[in-house]
Design a protein around this motif. Sequence first.
Motif, PDB file in Angstrom:
ATOM      1  N   ILE A   1      11.215   0.601   6.383  1.00 13.05           N
ATOM      2  CA  ILE A   1      11.726   1.830   5.804  1.00 13.05           C
ATOM      3  C   ILE A   1      10.954   2.128   4.521  1.00 13.05           C
ATOM      4  O   ILE A   1      10.796   1.257   3.668  1.00 13.05           O
ATOM      5  N   VAL A   2      10.478   3.362   4.401  1.00 17.14           N
ATOM      6  CA  VAL A   2       9.815   3.832   3.188  1.00 17.14           C
ATOM      7  C   VAL A   2      10.654   4.969   2.604  1.00 17.14           C
ATOM      8  O   VAL A   2      11.102   5.857   3.337  1.00 17.14           O
ATOM      9  N   LEU A   3      10.893   4.931   1.298  1.00 15.30           N
ATOM     10  CA  LEU A   3      11.615   5.995   0.607  1.00 15.30           C
ATOM     11  C   LEU A   3      10.604   6.845  -0.147  1.00 15.30           C
ATOM     12  O   LEU A   3      10.003   6.390  -1.126  1.00 15.30           O
TER      13      LEU A   3
ATOM     14  N   LEU B   1      13.636   9.454   4.108  1.00  8.93           N
ATOM     15  CA  LEU B   1      13.578   8.140   4.723  1.00  8.93           C
ATOM     16  C   LEU B   1      12.584   8.172   5.878  1.00  8.93           C
ATOM     17  O   LEU B   1      12.717   8.983   6.792  1.00  8.93           O
ATOM     18  N   VAL B   2      11.606   7.306   5.821  1.00  8.95           N
ATOM     19  CA  VAL B   2      10.624   7.188   6.894  1.00  8.95           C
ATOM     20  C   VAL B   2      10.833   5.834   7.553  1.00  8.95           C
ATOM     21  O   VAL B   2      10.716   4.789   6.915  1.00  8.95           O
ATOM     22  N   GLY B   3      11.190   5.836   8.830  1.00  4.81           N
ATOM     23  CA  GLY B   3      11.472   4.609   9.558  1.00  4.81           C
ATOM     24  C   GLY B   3      10.386   4.287  10.560  1.00  4.81           C
ATOM     25  O   GLY B   3       9.957   5.157  11.327  1.00  4.81           O
TER      26      GLY B   3
ATOM     27  N   ASN C   1       0.808  -1.219   0.000  1.00  4.34           N
ATOM     28  CA  ASN C   1       0.000   0.000   0.000  1.00  4.34           C
ATOM     29  C   ASN C   1       0.843   1.271   0.000  1.00  4.34           C
ATOM     30  O   ASN C   1       0.303   2.369  -0.182  1.00  4.34           O
ATOM     31  N   GLN C   2       2.164   1.145   0.207  1.00  2.00           N
ATOM     32  CA  GLN C   2       3.034   2.319   0.159  1.00  2.00           C
ATOM     33  C   GLN C   2       3.367   2.732  -1.269  1.00  2.00           C
ATOM     34  O   GLN C   2       3.921   3.807  -1.497  1.00  2.00           O
ATOM     35  N   ALA C   3       3.069   1.870  -2.252  1.00  2.46           N
ATOM     36  CA  ALA C   3       3.357   2.183  -3.647  1.00  2.46           C
ATOM     37  C   ALA C   3       2.664   3.502  -4.039  1.00  2.46           C
ATOM     38  O   ALA C   3       1.562   3.785  -3.563  1.00  2.46           O
ATOM     39  N   PRO C   4       3.350   4.325  -4.843  1.00  2.46           N
ATOM     40  CA  PRO C   4       4.568   4.038  -5.600  1.00  2.46           C
ATOM     41  C   PRO C   4       5.867   4.229  -4.830  1.00  2.46           C
ATOM     42  O   PRO C   4       6.942   4.130  -5.415  1.00  2.46           O
ATOM     43  N   SER C   5       5.811   4.519  -3.527  1.00  2.00           N
ATOM     44  CA  SER C   5       7.042   4.661  -2.756  1.00  2.00           C
ATOM     45  C   SER C   5       7.639   3.296  -2.461  1.00  2.00           C
ATOM     46  O   SER C   5       6.921   2.386  -2.022  1.00  2.00           O
ATOM     47  N   PRO C   6       8.939   3.113  -2.678  1.00  2.00           N
ATOM     48  CA  PRO C   6       9.584   1.857  -2.313  1.00  2.00           C
ATOM     49  C   PRO C   6       9.570   1.660  -0.804  1.00  2.00           C
ATOM     50  O   PRO C   6       9.746   2.618  -0.048  1.00  2.00           O
TER      51      PRO C   6
END
Length: 290
Positions: free
Chosen positions: A268-270, A254-256, A129-134
């Motif tokens: 981790i989400v970029l 960077l989201v941790g 569900n974070q797409a398009p973020s890796p």
Amino acid sequence: MDSRGGQDDDDELGAESLPELLRSWRRRIDPRTIPRLAAPGRRSSGLTQHDVARLAGVSERWYGDLERDKQAGYSADFLDRLSSALRLSRAERHALYMRAIGRPPALAAVPVADVAAEMDELLQQFLDNQAPSPALVTDVAWNVVGYNAPFLDWFPWAAHQANQMRWAFLSPEAREQLVNWEHDWAPSYLGQIRYERARHPKNKALRCLERDILAASSEVRDMWDRREMVEHADGALRRIRLPHHRGREVAVRLVGLRPMRSDRLRLIVLMESPDEPPSGNQPNASRRVP
């Protein structure tokens, strides 16, 4: 007898040569199923050498040398990225290694079975569900135990029992792809490793990770001797330069995160960020000790 393998290897793998195998593997893939290669009017005639080189993040000449069975210093990281690009099975990846460098792929550097069960369908759905973020999930020693499709597009090495820190410090291309590696990425990563080593002093996987990374580079050992601790890099602005973006620099935040049900996983989400210069600050990220 091939200088990279013995007669027994030839018998085990069958009569196909490395060029024959590679041509067969790339021709069976429909390029229209790969977003980066899909183009109006393109027919399903398999991947070209140019396609494979682009997906693996190398030059067409470098990949072409492999397909011509030319001996060179092919790294495990390159072979794993190639395995991902060609969508090889475990057996096919084994055959690629044996033909290319005369040995099978190494086992995972550290065991991940004890936390793999915690990477359940719900957490995978959260990643997707974070797409398009890796986005990726690692265990306490940075073994990759989960990722979404955009992360694999950006970082193909994640597909094969990967370790985030081993890639960052032991893969030559990491220093090119992680922009300003020596100032922005490496010190923070080493600080995080030191922090986790302090939290888990008996963790064998972390000890092995520290040993292998420090053994590889005097530059890294000098950074380590600064004795900095970094709890996390949440909120940090970084820049990357990946084959996925055709070499264009991209700024990411960077989201941790950590799942509340487990302190052994990190997520981790970029998130792509407007093009802005790095501030050099990591809010709420550093904890230094003498």
